[in-house]
Design an enzyme around this catalytic site. Structure first.
Site, PDB file in Angstrom:
ATOM      1  N   ARG A  57       0.823  -1.210   0.000  1.00 20.16           N
ATOM      2  CA  ARG A  57       0.000   0.000   0.000  1.00 20.16           C
ATOM      3  C   ARG A  57       0.860   1.265   0.000  1.00 20.16           C
ATOM      4  NH1 ARG A  57      -2.185   2.127   4.393  1.00 20.16           N
ATOM      5  NH2 ARG A  57      -2.289   0.156   5.506  1.00 20.16           N
ATOM      6  N   TYR A 110     -15.242  17.263 -15.440  1.00 21.69           N
ATOM      7  CA  TYR A 110     -15.553  15.835 -15.568  1.00 21.69           C
ATOM      8  C   TYR A 110     -16.641  15.462 -14.539  1.00 21.69           C
ATOM      9  CZ  TYR A 110     -14.955  10.795 -15.270  1.00 21.69           C
ATOM     10  OH  TYR A 110     -15.189   9.455 -15.253  1.00 21.69           O
ATOM     11  N   ASP A 182      -6.264  18.531 -14.282  1.00 17.66           N
ATOM     12  CA  ASP A 182      -6.571  17.213 -14.825  1.00 17.66           C
ATOM     13  C   ASP A 182      -6.168  17.227 -16.300  1.00 17.66           C
ATOM     14  OD1 ASP A 182      -7.765  14.957 -15.988  1.00 17.66           O
ATOM     15  OD2 ASP A 182      -9.495  15.012 -14.637  1.00 17.66           O
ATOM     16  N   LYS A 207      -7.272   6.071 -19.360  1.00 18.72           N
ATOM     17  CA  LYS A 207      -7.554   6.595 -20.707  1.00 18.72           C
ATOM     18  C   LYS A 207      -6.305   6.489 -21.597  1.00 18.72           C
ATOM     19  CE  LYS A 207     -11.383   7.442 -18.539  1.00 18.72           C
ATOM     20  NZ  LYS A 207     -11.691   8.723 -17.921  1.00 18.72           N
TER      21      LYS A 207
END
Ligand SMILES: *Cc1c(COP(=O)(O)O)cnc(C)c1O
Length: 390
Positions: A57, A110, A182, A207
């Site tokens: 983690r 978004y 972003d 993406k």
């Protein structure tokens, strides 16, 4: 060595070092933890993002290769890879803001981010003001004593407005605010927001960066070490960090990112130009077209204009629905950035909860179709689009 260009950087990814040699391809370190001979090294690795590997983690060699690769591409000092784009966005927002703080965000945004900002204001006591993506004066006017952060998107969805990154990031800096961009739609091939003054860049690596529609992921890249360490600590607490297999798929995708982007952009240019001259089409939205409101800004900021565009059908909602059921090669699907061309009808899918007036405020009409253009042969794509329009 001189600064490598993205076409070279993406091929020569950071390779972990073994005893005297290194693997050509980055391996998948499929382990949840690491063992130590020296307790001091163990202790020291716990508290920092760039020390010895301790626990999955906190960090993992495959994930760190991905972080170094994207930090290098974006020109940042470090990066935190996450399980999804929203994982990166929320690690940044929740890692840096506290109740009582004020955030200034652009509109359009978004959908997932817009929903999160609503939550921040309704449940976490963080107030949000909205300004246009290309209006530094409006940003200056929105600043309050409790303002902390400015949130922008290089290219927005679905009508592809381009943010004035140099102007907006400079206004943020003057006011002492952290600017977050972003950069998902542009990818580091078309834009590196840190070069334009951004403090943090976030991506949905789902993406373009991964590029093959087979993995979810996100990343936040930092211009300063302090922000890097703060967000890393929070992402680790939150449990938002990336899995090695997902990181490996993303690294594999990145090696062809510049080649893919070239074809995405070239195909999009051709489709946008041809649709702009089609009698069934009322308007085409792509920043590469002189008719787009962001065209002048886009030409200053971007070498090419991306692989997402939208167009409005003359026939409105019915025509939009008809187009969706008539395409044969293009796939009806959400998302973008993969090798295959995807189409969606925002009014009945991604933006279905909005009224026609709200749609109009987003620049969306009932007959708007959003296209995430793939890397197929342009004539096959055109054959499909023209048969679906007739
Ligand atoms: C997809 C996307 C996100 C969210 O990313 P996930 O990987 O789906 O969590 C954020 N911003 C933009 C611009 C996106 O396209």
């Amino acid at each position: 060595m001189t600064e490598l260009r993205p076409e070279t950087r993406t091929v020569h990814l950071p390779r972990p070092s073994l005893n005297g040699s290194r693997p050509i391809a980055v391996p998948i370190y499929q382990t949840s933890g690491f063992v130590f001979e020296d307790p001091a090294v163990f202790a020291e690795g716990m508290g920092r993002p760039d020390g010895a590997f301790v626990y999955g983690r906190l960090s993992n060699p495959t994930v760190r290769s991905l972080e170094e690769a994207i930090a290098g591409l974006e020109g940042g000092v470090g990066a935190v890879a996450t399980a999804s784009g929203m994982g990166a966005i929320n690690s940044v927002l929740l890692g840096l803001l506290k109740p009582g703080d004020h955030l200034i965000a652009q509109k359009p945004l978004y959908g997932g981010t817009a929903a999160m900002l609503n939550d921040l204001s309704s449940r976490f006591g963080i107030e949000v003001s909205y300004v246009p993506e290309d209006d530094p004066e409006a940003l200056r006017a929105a600043v309050r004593p409790e303002s902390r952060l400015v949130y922008l998107e290089t290219i927005a969805n679905p009508v592809t407005q381009v943010a004035d990154l140099p102007g907006m990031c400079a206004a943020a800096r003057e006011a002492g605010l952290v600017s977050v961009v972003d950069n998902t739609f542009a990818s580091p091939v078309l834009c590196r927001p840190i070069e334009h003054g951004a403090d943090i860049v976030v991506h949905s690596t789902t993406k373009y960066l991964s590029g093959h529609t087979d993995v979810l992921g996100g990343i936040a890249v930092f211009a300063s070490d302090d922000l890097y360490r703060r967000v890393w600590h929070f992402a680790v607490e939150l449990g938002a960090t990336a899995d090695p297999f997902a990181a490996w798929l993303t690294l594999r995708g990145i090696q062809t990112l510049p080649l893919r982007m070239e074809r995405h952009c070239a195909n999009t240019r051709e489709l946008a130009l041809r649709l702009d001259n089609h009698p069934a089409v009322a308007a085409v939205h792509w920043p590469g077209l002189p008719s787009h409101p962001s065209h002048a800004l886009a030409r200053k900021l971007l070498p090419d204009f991306g692989g997402v565009f939208s167009f409005d059908l003359v026939g409105g909602r019915a025509a939009g629905e008809k187009f969706m059921s008539s395409v044969r090669l293009a796939l009806l699907a959400p998302s973008l950035g993969g090798v295959e061309t995807l189409v969606l009808h925002p009014a009945t899918t991604s933006h279905r909860s909005l009224t026609p007036e709200e749609l109009a405020r987003h620049g969306i009409r009932e007959g708007t179709v959003r296209v995430a253009v793939g890397i197929e042969h342009i004539e096959d794509l055109w054959d499909d689009f023209s048969q679906a329009l007739s």
